[in-house]
Design a protein around this motif. Sequence first.
Motif, PDB file in Angstrom:
ATOM      1  N   TRP A  46     -25.623 167.949  14.672  1.00  0.00           N
ATOM      2  CA  TRP A  46     -25.650 166.377  14.928  1.00  0.00           C
ATOM      3  C   TRP A  46     -26.618 165.530  14.519  1.00  0.00           C
ATOM      4  O   TRP A  46     -26.466 164.409  14.707  1.00  0.00           O
ATOM      5  CB  TRP A  46     -25.033 166.242  16.381  1.00  0.00           C
ATOM      6  N   ASP A  69     -23.000 162.828  19.219  1.00  0.00           N
ATOM      7  CA  ASP A  69     -22.130 163.865  19.075  1.00  0.00           C
ATOM      8  C   ASP A  69     -20.690 163.670  19.386  1.00  0.00           C
ATOM      9  O   ASP A  69     -20.101 164.363  20.221  1.00  0.00           O
ATOM     10  CB  ASP A  69     -22.553 165.285  19.682  1.00  0.00           C
ATOM     11  N   ASN A 118     -16.062 171.865  15.306  1.00  0.00           N
ATOM     12  CA  ASN A 118     -17.047 171.954  14.633  1.00  0.00           C
ATOM     13  C   ASN A 118     -18.348 171.144  15.380  1.00  0.00           C
ATOM     14  O   ASN A 118     -18.909 169.904  15.161  1.00  0.00           O
ATOM     15  CB  ASN A 118     -17.212 171.174  13.402  1.00  0.00           C
ATOM     16  N   SER A 119     -19.038 171.926  16.296  1.00  0.00           N
ATOM     17  CA  SER A 119     -20.036 171.267  17.222  1.00  0.00           C
ATOM     18  C   SER A 119     -21.321 171.592  17.072  1.00  0.00           C
ATOM     19  O   SER A 119     -22.227 171.246  18.225  1.00  0.00           O
ATOM     20  CB  SER A 119     -19.452 171.772  18.845  1.00  0.00           C
ATOM     21  N   ASP A 120     -21.652 171.810  15.915  1.00  0.00           N
ATOM     22  CA  ASP A 120     -23.293 171.974  16.028  1.00  0.00           C
ATOM     23  C   ASP A 120     -23.647 170.926  14.865  1.00  0.00           C
ATOM     24  O   ASP A 120     -23.029 170.318  13.937  1.00  0.00           O
ATOM     25  CB  ASP A 120     -23.710 173.643  15.284  1.00  0.00           C
ATOM     26  N   PRO A 145     -13.476 168.735  16.335  1.00  0.00           N
ATOM     27  CA  PRO A 145     -14.005 168.551  17.633  1.00  0.00           C
ATOM     28  C   PRO A 145     -14.768 170.060  17.751  1.00  0.00           C
ATOM     29  O   PRO A 145     -15.417 170.214  18.460  1.00  0.00           O
ATOM     30  CB  PRO A 145     -13.211 168.127  18.660  1.00  0.00           C
ATOM     31  N   TYR A 174     -27.751 173.065  17.783  1.00  0.00           N
ATOM     32  CA  TYR A 174     -26.502 171.608  18.243  1.00  0.00           C
ATOM     33  C   TYR A 174     -27.085 170.346  17.492  1.00  0.00           C
ATOM     34  O   TYR A 174     -26.398 169.696  16.669  1.00  0.00           O
ATOM     35  CB  TYR A 174     -26.652 171.399  19.492  1.00  0.00           C
ATOM     36  N   ARG A 216     -17.114 162.845  10.838  1.00  0.00           N
ATOM     37  CA  ARG A 216     -17.048 164.223  11.559  1.00  0.00           C
ATOM     38  C   ARG A 216     -15.491 164.014  12.265  1.00  0.00           C
ATOM     39  O   ARG A 216     -15.519 163.279  13.048  1.00  0.00           O
ATOM     40  CB  ARG A 216     -17.834 164.474  12.652  1.00  0.00           C
ATOM     41  N   ARG A 223     -19.549 178.042  25.618  1.00  0.00           N
ATOM     42  CA  ARG A 223     -18.916 178.388  24.295  1.00  0.00           C
ATOM     43  C   ARG A 223     -18.508 179.743  24.393  1.00  0.00           C
ATOM     44  O   ARG A 223     -18.273 180.174  23.103  1.00  0.00           O
ATOM     45  CB  ARG A 223     -19.885 177.880  23.353  1.00  0.00           C
TER      46      ARG A 223
END
Length: 173
Positions: A43, A135, A39-41, A37, A170, A34, A92
């Motif tokens: 994990w 994450d 792209n935050s879902d 940063p 998430y 990854r 968000r």
Amino acid sequence: MAADSGKVEASGISHAATELAITVTPIGTVHNGRSDPGNSDHWADVASTILVEPRFGDRCLTGLADFSHVEVVFFFDRLAERDAYRQPLRPRGRADLPEVGVFADRGPRRPNRIGCTICEVVSARGRELRVRGLDAVDGTPVLDIKPVMRQFLPEHSRQSEWVDRLMAEYFAS
């Protein structure tokens, strides 16, 4: 606290506010696929290897494989802090979520940019700790690793109802 009084009032006790610079040195680095940063879902299934610095020796992770989870403390080095923290914001930027103060959100653009996540231990050998569900993007500096012990976890916890909506994807696979 008055805006420029230089004193903090807590429980009726006055304390002089002090500027304190703290220097930390990373103990390792995150390696995974990854890199974005933003792209935050999703994990949950992300496998990461934390390579611990040589200064800790090849036995620094001895005993850690006996734990199911570790808490990884890391530094959000790719995103700047927010310009200001006084006003609550929607997590968000989502209109369906309430405005909350900086300390009621776990987002990366926070004071000191420190993140911490409890993740599953896959293996611990030499200076390589493999975890699932961390994450943090590839190259993230790790500040500390701690085993998760039941005695430090709360027996009961509660959270605001909006958190389930925020976190729905998430840690999804």
